[in-house]
Design a protein around this motif. Structure first.
Motif, mmCIF file in Angstrom:
data_model
loop_
_atom_site.group_PDB
_atom_site.id
_atom_site.type_symbol
_atom_site.label_atom_id
_atom_site.label_comp_id
_atom_site.label_asym_id
_atom_site.label_seq_id
_atom_site.Cartn_x
_atom_site.Cartn_y
_atom_site.Cartn_z
ATOM 1 N N LEU A 170 0.830 -1.209 0.000
ATOM 2 C CA LEU A 170 0.000 0.000 0.000
ATOM 3 C C LEU A 170 0.860 1.252 0.000
ATOM 4 O O LEU A 170 0.597 2.199 -0.751
ATOM 5 C CB LEU A 170 -0.939 0.006 1.211
ATOM 6 C CG LEU A 170 -1.760 1.292 1.365
ATOM 7 C CD1 LEU A 170 -2.759 1.417 0.240
ATOM 8 C CD2 LEU A 170 -2.448 1.325 2.697
ATOM 9 N N ALA A 171 1.885 1.282 0.829
ATOM 10 C CA ALA A 171 2.766 2.450 0.891
ATOM 11 C C ALA A 171 3.419 2.710 -0.466
ATOM 12 O O ALA A 171 3.481 3.862 -0.921
ATOM 13 C CB ALA A 171 3.821 2.254 1.969
ATOM 14 N N MET A 172 3.881 1.667 -1.129
ATOM 15 C CA MET A 172 4.534 1.831 -2.428
ATOM 16 C C MET A 172 3.554 2.337 -3.493
ATOM 17 O O MET A 172 3.886 3.231 -4.280
ATOM 18 C CB MET A 172 5.161 0.517 -2.893
ATOM 19 C CG MET A 172 6.311 0.042 -2.041
ATOM 20 S SD MET A 172 7.634 1.250 -1.983
ATOM 21 C CE MET A 172 7.755 1.495 -0.227
ATOM 22 N N ILE A 173 2.350 1.781 -3.516
ATOM 23 C CA ILE A 173 1.358 2.225 -4.504
ATOM 24 C C ILE A 173 0.931 3.658 -4.213
ATOM 25 O O ILE A 173 0.761 4.456 -5.134
ATOM 26 C CB ILE A 173 0.153 1.261 -4.554
ATOM 27 C CG1 ILE A 173 0.599 -0.084 -5.114
ATOM 28 C CG2 ILE A 173 -0.976 1.843 -5.406
ATOM 29 C CD1 ILE A 173 -0.467 -1.148 -5.100
ATOM 30 N N LEU A 174 0.782 4.005 -2.950
ATOM 31 C CA LEU A 174 0.411 5.367 -2.586
ATOM 32 C C LEU A 174 1.494 6.361 -2.999
ATOM 33 O O LEU A 174 1.194 7.428 -3.548
ATOM 34 C CB LEU A 174 0.144 5.453 -1.082
ATOM 35 C CG LEU A 174 -0.440 6.752 -0.558
ATOM 36 C CD1 LEU A 174 -1.769 7.054 -1.230
ATOM 37 C CD2 LEU A 174 -0.628 6.676 0.940
ATOM 38 N N ILE A 175 2.742 6.008 -2.777
ATOM 39 C CA ILE A 175 3.843 6.880 -3.206
ATOM 40 C C ILE A 175 3.872 6.988 -4.731
ATOM 41 O O ILE A 175 4.078 8.070 -5.286
ATOM 42 C CB ILE A 175 5.181 6.371 -2.641
ATOM 43 C CG1 ILE A 175 5.213 6.567 -1.126
ATOM 44 C CG2 ILE A 175 6.366 7.066 -3.303
ATOM 45 C CD1 ILE A 175 6.320 5.818 -0.431
ATOM 46 N N PHE A 176 3.643 5.886 -5.422
ATOM 47 C CA PHE A 176 3.586 5.910 -6.881
ATOM 48 C C PHE A 176 2.429 6.787 -7.354
ATOM 49 O O PHE A 176 2.572 7.547 -8.318
ATOM 50 C CB PHE A 176 3.453 4.487 -7.436
ATOM 51 C CG PHE A 176 3.508 4.417 -8.928
ATOM 52 C CD1 PHE A 176 4.686 4.667 -9.607
ATOM 53 C CD2 PHE A 176 2.366 4.103 -9.653
ATOM 54 C CE1 PHE A 176 4.728 4.610 -10.994
ATOM 55 C CE2 PHE A 176 2.403 4.044 -11.038
ATOM 56 C CZ PHE A 176 3.589 4.304 -11.708
ATOM 57 N N PHE A 177 1.277 6.706 -6.679
ATOM 58 C CA PHE A 177 0.133 7.547 -7.026
ATOM 59 C C PHE A 177 0.513 9.024 -6.928
ATOM 60 O O PHE A 177 0.231 9.809 -7.829
ATOM 61 C CB PHE A 177 -1.053 7.248 -6.096
ATOM 62 C CG PHE A 177 -2.282 8.046 -6.427
ATOM 63 C CD1 PHE A 177 -3.234 7.535 -7.293
ATOM 64 C CD2 PHE A 177 -2.490 9.296 -5.887
ATOM 65 C CE1 PHE A 177 -4.368 8.270 -7.617
ATOM 66 C CE2 PHE A 177 -3.607 10.038 -6.197
ATOM 67 C CZ PHE A 177 -4.560 9.526 -7.059
ATOM 68 N N ILE A 178 1.146 9.396 -5.840
ATOM 69 C CA ILE A 178 1.531 10.793 -5.651
ATOM 70 C C ILE A 178 2.572 11.206 -6.696
ATOM 71 O O ILE A 178 2.571 12.347 -7.159
ATOM 72 C CB ILE A 178 2.005 11.020 -4.204
ATOM 73 C CG1 ILE A 178 0.789 10.869 -3.273
ATOM 74 C CG2 ILE A 178 2.658 12.377 -4.021
ATOM 75 C CD1 ILE A 178 1.091 10.830 -1.812
ATOM 76 N N ALA A 179 3.416 10.286 -7.098
ATOM 77 C CA ALA A 179 4.407 10.584 -8.139
ATOM 78 C C ALA A 179 3.749 10.875 -9.487
ATOM 79 O O ALA A 179 4.340 11.568 -10.324
ATOM 80 C CB ALA A 179 5.391 9.429 -8.272
ATOM 81 N N THR A 180 2.526 10.402 -9.698
ATOM 82 C CA THR A 180 1.845 10.675 -10.976
ATOM 83 C C THR A 180 1.478 12.147 -11.126
ATOM 84 O O THR A 180 1.132 12.572 -12.227
ATOM 85 C CB THR A 180 0.568 9.815 -11.145
ATOM 86 O OG1 THR A 180 -0.395 10.171 -10.155
ATOM 87 C CG2 THR A 180 0.885 8.339 -11.104
ATOM 88 N N PHE A 181 1.573 12.934 -10.060
ATOM 89 C CA PHE A 181 1.309 14.373 -10.192
ATOM 90 C C PHE A 181 2.345 15.034 -11.090
ATOM 91 O O PHE A 181 2.113 16.112 -11.625
ATOM 92 C CB PHE A 181 1.291 15.062 -8.832
ATOM 93 C CG PHE A 181 0.165 14.629 -7.931
ATOM 94 C CD1 PHE A 181 -1.034 14.168 -8.450
ATOM 95 C CD2 PHE A 181 0.301 14.678 -6.567
ATOM 96 C CE1 PHE A 181 -2.070 13.756 -7.619
ATOM 97 C CE2 PHE A 181 -0.724 14.278 -5.724
ATOM 98 C CZ PHE A 181 -1.907 13.821 -6.261
ATOM 99 N N SER A 182 3.493 14.390 -11.262
ATOM 100 C CA SER A 182 4.529 14.949 -12.133
ATOM 101 C C SER A 182 4.026 15.085 -13.569
ATOM 102 O O SER A 182 4.543 15.917 -14.324
ATOM 103 C CB SER A 182 5.788 14.092 -12.088
ATOM 104 O OG SER A 182 5.530 12.805 -12.604
ATOM 105 N N ILE A 183 3.022 14.305 -13.935
ATOM 106 C CA ILE A 183 2.455 14.408 -15.284
ATOM 107 C C ILE A 183 1.909 15.811 -15.512
ATOM 108 O O ILE A 183 2.145 16.417 -16.554
ATOM 109 C CB ILE A 183 1.351 13.344 -15.492
ATOM 110 C CG1 ILE A 183 1.958 11.940 -15.411
ATOM 111 C CG2 ILE A 183 0.621 13.559 -16.813
ATOM 112 C CD1 ILE A 183 0.939 10.825 -15.316
#
Length: 174
Positions: free
Chosen positions: A129-142
């Motif tokens: 969950l922590a990894m997917i959540l961090i990946f989700f937040i990283a998608t803001f770079s788009i």
């Protein structure tokens, strides 16, 4: 995890500033920054208070990450569709929707595993969950690639400190 928590909070503020001029009703954007702030606080609690030493504080951090993290995902999915930055809202929103669904399913899996006292499997779910959540937040770079953020700090001569955000589009992306 503390560094990640700081970055999550910083990204929450940038995302709020980015979307502020694009929304007529700011309540969802405010909810987004508040929930992401609580998620960041949860990350800090989990990182600094181990389960073996301070179970109550660690569990509070886990609840903050899980509960507010899922809310962050779904609020940002809605905001992505509403703002549709550079006409990418549909593609990015669907991708974020898949990630938000994964986060929600992992939370349900974690609750099931915890209820059946499967501690090792529940810990795996927490990390996933922590990894997917961090990946989700990283998608803001788009969307961040299309914005320029300027932070101006002034001394006593000019009392106005400001954060300025301007939309720009590089010729490379056209």
């Amino acid at each position: 995890m503390n560094v990640t928590a700081s970055l999550v909070l910083f990204i929450a503020i940038l995302r709020y500033v980015q979307l502020k001029p694009l929304l007529k009703k700011p309540w969802l954007n405010i909810l987004g920054v508040v929930t992401q702030s609580f998620t960041s606080l949860g990350m800090t609690l989990v990182a600094n208070f181990q389960l073996s030493n301070a179970a109550g504080i660690h569990s509070t951090g886990t609840v903050l990450i899980f509960g507010f993290g899922a809310l962050v995902c779904w609020v940002q999915v809605i905001l992505t569709f509403q703002t549709n930055i550079n006409n990418e809202g549909l593609k990015v929103g669907l991708f974020r929707g898949l990630l938000a669904t994964a986060v929600s399913l992992i939370i349900i899996l974690y609750i099931f595993q915890s209820a059946h006292h499967k501690v090792f499997q529940a810990a795996k779910s927490q990390w996933l969950l922590a990894m997917i959540l961090i990946f989700f937040i990283a998608t803001f770079s788009i969307e961040f690639r299309l914005s320029a953020f300027t932070i101006r700090c002034c001394d006593g001569r000019n009392p106005i400190s400001s954060i300025i955000i301007t939309e720009h589009q590089s010729d490379y992306f056209q």
